[in-house]
Design a protein around this motif. Structure first.
Motif, PDB file in Angstrom:
ATOM      1  N   ILE A  70      11.758  47.157  16.885  1.00  0.00           N
ATOM      2  CA  ILE A  70      11.268  48.527  16.965  1.00  0.00           C
ATOM      3  C   ILE A  70      12.435  49.515  16.977  1.00  0.00           C
ATOM      4  O   ILE A  70      12.449  50.505  16.238  1.00  0.00           O
ATOM      5  N   ALA A  71      13.467  49.211  17.779  1.00  0.00           N
ATOM      6  CA  ALA A  71      14.569  50.166  17.901  1.00  0.00           C
ATOM      7  C   ALA A  71      15.285  50.333  16.563  1.00  0.00           C
ATOM      8  O   ALA A  71      15.558  51.457  16.134  1.00  0.00           O
ATOM      9  N   PHE A  72      15.577  49.212  15.893  1.00  0.00           N
ATOM     10  CA  PHE A  72      16.313  49.326  14.638  1.00  0.00           C
ATOM     11  C   PHE A  72      15.492  50.047  13.589  1.00  0.00           C
ATOM     12  O   PHE A  72      16.020  50.863  12.833  1.00  0.00           O
ATOM     13  N   SER A  73      14.184  49.792  13.532  1.00  0.00           N
ATOM     14  CA  SER A  73      13.419  50.503  12.504  1.00  0.00           C
ATOM     15  C   SER A  73      13.308  51.980  12.842  1.00  0.00           C
ATOM     16  O   SER A  73      13.410  52.824  11.960  1.00  0.00           O
ATOM     17  N   VAL A 100      23.975  54.340  13.637  1.00  0.00           N
ATOM     18  CA  VAL A 100      22.774  53.504  13.588  1.00  0.00           C
ATOM     19  C   VAL A 100      22.881  52.291  14.509  1.00  0.00           C
ATOM     20  O   VAL A 100      22.084  52.128  15.432  1.00  0.00           O
ATOM     21  N   LEU A 101      23.898  51.471  14.272  1.00  0.00           N
ATOM     22  CA  LEU A 101      23.913  50.180  14.972  1.00  0.00           C
ATOM     23  C   LEU A 101      24.031  50.345  16.482  1.00  0.00           C
ATOM     24  O   LEU A 101      23.215  49.816  17.243  1.00  0.00           O
ATOM     25  N   ILE A 102      25.033  51.127  16.945  1.00  0.00           N
ATOM     26  CA  ILE A 102      25.256  51.212  18.390  1.00  0.00           C
ATOM     27  C   ILE A 102      24.079  51.883  19.111  1.00  0.00           C
ATOM     28  O   ILE A 102      23.573  51.334  20.086  1.00  0.00           O
ATOM     29  N   ALA A 162      21.600  49.912  21.874  1.00  0.00           N
ATOM     30  CA  ALA A 162      21.361  50.401  23.232  1.00  0.00           C
ATOM     31  C   ALA A 162      19.875  50.663  23.459  1.00  0.00           C
ATOM     32  O   ALA A 162      19.280  50.212  24.452  1.00  0.00           O
ATOM     33  N   TYR A 163      19.251  51.362  22.516  1.00  0.00           N
ATOM     34  CA  TYR A 163      17.834  51.679  22.642  1.00  0.00           C
ATOM     35  C   TYR A 163      17.006  50.393  22.647  1.00  0.00           C
ATOM     36  O   TYR A 163      16.066  50.242  23.441  1.00  0.00           O
ATOM     37  N   ILE A 177      31.936  52.006   9.553  1.00  0.00           N
ATOM     38  CA  ILE A 177      32.152  52.704  10.820  1.00  0.00           C
ATOM     39  C   ILE A 177      31.042  53.736  11.051  1.00  0.00           C
ATOM     40  O   ILE A 177      30.454  53.814  12.140  1.00  0.00           O
ATOM     41  N   ALA A 178      30.730  54.516  10.017  1.00  0.00           N
ATOM     42  CA  ALA A 178      29.689  55.529  10.169  1.00  0.00           C
ATOM     43  C   ALA A 178      28.357  54.867  10.502  1.00  0.00           C
ATOM     44  O   ALA A 178      27.607  55.333  11.360  1.00  0.00           O
ATOM     45  N   LEU A 179      28.092  53.750   9.824  1.00  0.00           N
ATOM     46  CA  LEU A 179      26.840  53.033  10.078  1.00  0.00           C
ATOM     47  C   LEU A 179      26.780  52.566  11.526  1.00  0.00           C
ATOM     48  O   LEU A 179      25.772  52.740  12.221  1.00  0.00           O
ATOM     49  N   SER A 180      27.900  51.995  12.021  1.00  0.00           N
ATOM     50  CA  SER A 180      27.883  51.513  13.400  1.00  0.00           C
ATOM     51  C   SER A 180      27.714  52.683  14.364  1.00  0.00           C
ATOM     52  O   SER A 180      26.969  52.608  15.342  1.00  0.00           O
TER      53      SER A 180
END
Lengths: 336, 426
Positions: A274-277, A14-16, A20-21, A8-11
């Protein structure tokens, strides 16, 4: 050890945000890649076109708000988007007519067109700053959260909250719709096919009777729509400031190049890479690791690989690595 | 003849500012014009002569400014004792990691091993660096909190600033010069942003956004001149009051120093342009393949001229920081320090050193003077409106942004109607 909370913390952190970005970057990068593929130059005025479109949308949003029109839980800005797209389309078509067409006729080297786009960038920059000023503007309204952290905790009984902002959900939904529409257009319609043909081989396309003027006009209109939508989504999600939009040029170009310039699918993939990194490397992982690891292994520090101020460095390093090892990008791009 | 006429025009513009506005304003324009001309020379070397598209000028200018702080401020001995060696060690280790990774990649060609070297190196580097940085930044943070410099005379900072920029250019050139022109542009744009980010956030280096103020000066202070009886007497002889006379003297001192640098660099650039080296560079620019076929090492020559041009930008950046007497990393904006320099080179005439210098002066003059002109224009436009109306206030506020618009229009007009610039390449 508490894997569920870790996820949950990760989502949440980081993930959400990264999804979006990434969607915003992908829309921006699609514009860059289309211009590169069809008009054959790197458009440095892209970020400022984005700022212009968003500015028009903001002005119309304020107008609608003053009339008392709203979309209920959704941001009023959505109603204003078509006007923003129309204004941006007029602007870029006018620019193309007055500025770029002359150089296309002369068949100048791409780098001259880049130089010209620098001039256009200055002009757009001046226009946006004269009309709306250089400051931060917030124009998001409507419901702030789809799920707020507190509701989520109450619902599930977990100690970590998962917040999804309306703007984040909206970003993803709109991005999917826009991308689907764009790919349908490029792959299924006559105009879209002629655009791809023109991008693949200009001479052959001209021989087959494709009207270059029309292809170029349609491209600019599509680009105007893409940048306005990307800019509005970014502005709703974060905030609008002309200089930030100018700086977005770097991650957007990085996304387009990483994916392979001229390749629409690559632009989307590049945006998410790019966004995830960026988010992953500048996020302090302490919280997630605290949940995921047994107590004895829990980290002392923040476990933040780089401070958030270096997020440009991340997109840049990825760009360089990809260019060194796969010069045409992850998906095969084209080289002029 | 045309050259002479245009330079005379610039002289008239600056003298006119002196007569109509004030001599202080005129000298300010002249000084920054000299600095801009040096920057334009550097960019012209890269673009005009070698055809390299560098949009990271801002980064090299900022590095030159950093050079001033690192050279001329006094060392902070407590900070060095607290963590100086640790930070230096960490930086060396970081460099060693990168070199090691490159060696592993080129010699052994094992991707996993390269990644392992990088990851392990990164964590050891952070483990070594972070406590050192914390210790240094804890020392007298209101005034220092950094390592300080070497305490050398500030004039030495100019070549050192150039060297710093050259070092950065070497690293960038090694990685990015093989790329196509617009990829190189994106790469340099990114590097410049990264350099500024480092200067803003690494407080131990040059105090970051807390700025370094009160840098030593190569010219006397106004106060000292005003307290000097013989100076006051001479000023009175010219019919000036001591305050004006002292500010003018200080600015003139800078002008002399900058003019010397500009003339030396200009002469060198002209000699280089007309030498066999210059002809070779232009041959490479005009047709890379042909030059390569003639046995020229294009990659090496590109690297060479990239470093030279960047070093010149670094020197100019150091000069500018010395003139300001302070280093404020947040004041570096790409529109002002990268793209404006490009406008100077294009308008002046790329490929012609004198053209670049002319562009430097002319565009800088316009950049400064468009603002009052914009105010006047907006005053005219809004004169019919009622006082206190929101639109009037807004229009008058936005007059300052007219300069961006003007610069863009100038660039577009020159590219369209006189693409070779005011002084075309011969």
């Amino acid at each position: 050890m508490d894997l569920l909370n870790a996820i949950i913390a990760l989502s949440n952190f980081v993930l959400i945000p990264a999804v979006a970005y990434g969607s915003q970057l992908a829309l921006g990068a699609l514009g860059v890649t289309l211009i590169y593929g069809i008009l054959r130059f790197s458009n440095f005025a892209h970020g400022d076109t984005m700022a212009f479109g968003t500015m028009v949308v903001i002005i119309f949003t304020w107008l609608f708000q003053s009339w008392g029109i709203s979309l209920g839980p959704l941001p009023t800005a959505l109603l204003a988007v078509p006007f923003g797209i129309a204004a941006t389309a007029v602007l870029v078509l006018g620019t193309d007519r007055v500025v770029y067409r002359f150089y296309r006729k002369q068949k100048v080297k791409p780098v001259i067109l880049v130089m010209v786009s620098l001039g256009v960038m200055f002009v757009y920059n001046g226009i946006t700053r004269i009309i709306l000023g250089p400051d931060d503007q917030r124009f998001a309204d409507g419901e702030r959260f789809l799920i707020s952290a507190r509701d989520f905790k109450a619902m599930t009984g977990l100690s970590e909250g998962l917040a999804i902002r309306t703007t984040q959900a909206l970003t993803v939904v709109v991005a999917i719709l826009v991308v689907a529409l764009l790919f349908w257009f490029l792959n299924r319609t006559r105009t879209g096919k002629s655009m791809r043909a023109y991008s693949d081989n200009e001479d052959l396309a001209l021989l087959s009777g494709i009207n270059p003027e029309k292809v170029e006009r349609v491209t600019w209109v599509i680009v105007a729509a893409l940048v306005t939508i990307a800019g509005v989504l970014y502005g709703l999600d974060k905030s609008y400031k002309p200089f930030t939009y100018f700086q977005l040029l770097l991650p957007i170009f990085a996304a387009a190049i990483v994916g392979g310039l001229g390749n629409p699918l690559g632009a989307i993939a590049g945006g998410f890479v790019i966004a995830f990194s960026e988010v992953g490397i500048t996020y302090a992982w302490k919280k997630v690791l605290n949940y995921a690891l047994p107590d004895s292994l829990a980290p002392d520090g923040l476990v933040q690989l780089m401070s958030t101020d270096y997020k440009f460095a991340v997109s840049f390093v990825i760009l360089v690595i990809v260019l060194l090892f796969k010069p045409t990008g992850l998906f095969k791009g084209k080289a002029v | 003849m045309r050259t002479f006429g245009l330079f005379a025009l610039v002289a008239v513009l600056i003298l006119g500012t002196g007569l109509l506005q004030s001599w202080n304003a005129a000298l300010l324009i002249l000084n920054m014009g000299l600095v801009s001309a040096v920057m334009a020379l550097g960019v012209n070397l890269q673009w005009g002569i070698a055809g390299l598209f560098n949009v990271g000028v801002m980064g090299f200018v900022a590095l030159g400014g950093l050079g001033v702080v690192l050279t001329s401020t006094a060392p902070v001995s407590e900070a060095w004792a607290a963590g100086g060696m640790r930070v230096i060690g960490a930086l060396l280790l970081g460099a060693a990691t990168v070199i090691g990774a490159v060696l592993v990649w080129t010699r052994i060609k094992n991707g996993l091993l390269t990644a392992a070297v990088l990851v392990v190196g990164f964590f050891v580097y952070r483990w070594l660096l972070d406590p050192g940085v914390e210790a240094i930044e804890a020392i007298n943070p209101a005034l220092q909190g950094n390592l300080g410099g070497l305490g050398l005379p500030v004039l030495l900072a100019w070549p050192i600033g150039g060297l710093l920029a050259a070092g950065a250019a070497w690293v960038i050139g090694k990685t990015a010069l093989g790329l196509r022109s617009d990829y190189l542009a994106i790469a340099t744009l990114g590097i410049a942003e990264i350099i500024i980010a480092v200067m803003k956030n690494e407080d131990w280096l040059a105090r970051g956004v807390k700025n370094v103020i009160g840098l030593p000066r190569p010219v006397p202070y106004e106060v000292d001149l005003q307290n000097d009886p013989s100076f006051v007497e001479r000023a009175a002889g010219f019919g000036l009051d001591p305050t004006t006379a002292s500010t003018l003297t200080v600015k003139l001192g800078y002008s002399m120093l900058f003019a010397v640098v500009l003339i030396v660099l200009l002469v060198l650039a002209q000699l280089a342009l007309n030498s066999p080296w210059g002809r070779m560079m232009r041959a490479i620019r005009d047709n890379e393949t042909a030059a390569r076929a003639m046995g020229k090492d294009v990659t090496f020559r590109h690297l060479q001229v990239f470093i030279l041009g960047s070093a010149i930008c670094g020197v100019a950046g150091a000069m500018m920081t010395t003139l300001d007497g302070q280093l404020t990393p947040s004041s570096y904006q790409p529109l002002r320090y990268t793209f404006l320099i490009w406008v100077m080179v294009i308008v002046g005439g790329s490929g012609n050193n004198l053209g670049a210098v002319l562009g430097g002066f002319l565009i800088w003059f316009l950049w400064v003077q468009v603002e009052p002109m914009g105010q006047a224009l907006m005053g005219l436009v809004t004169s019919g409106m009622a006082d206190g109306s929101a639109l009037k206030a807004h229009l008058q506020d936005s007059a300052q942004h007219l300069r961006l618009l003007t610069m863009g229009l100038i660039l577009l007009l020159v590219l369209r109607f006189s693409p070779r610039g005011l002084l075309p390449e011969r």
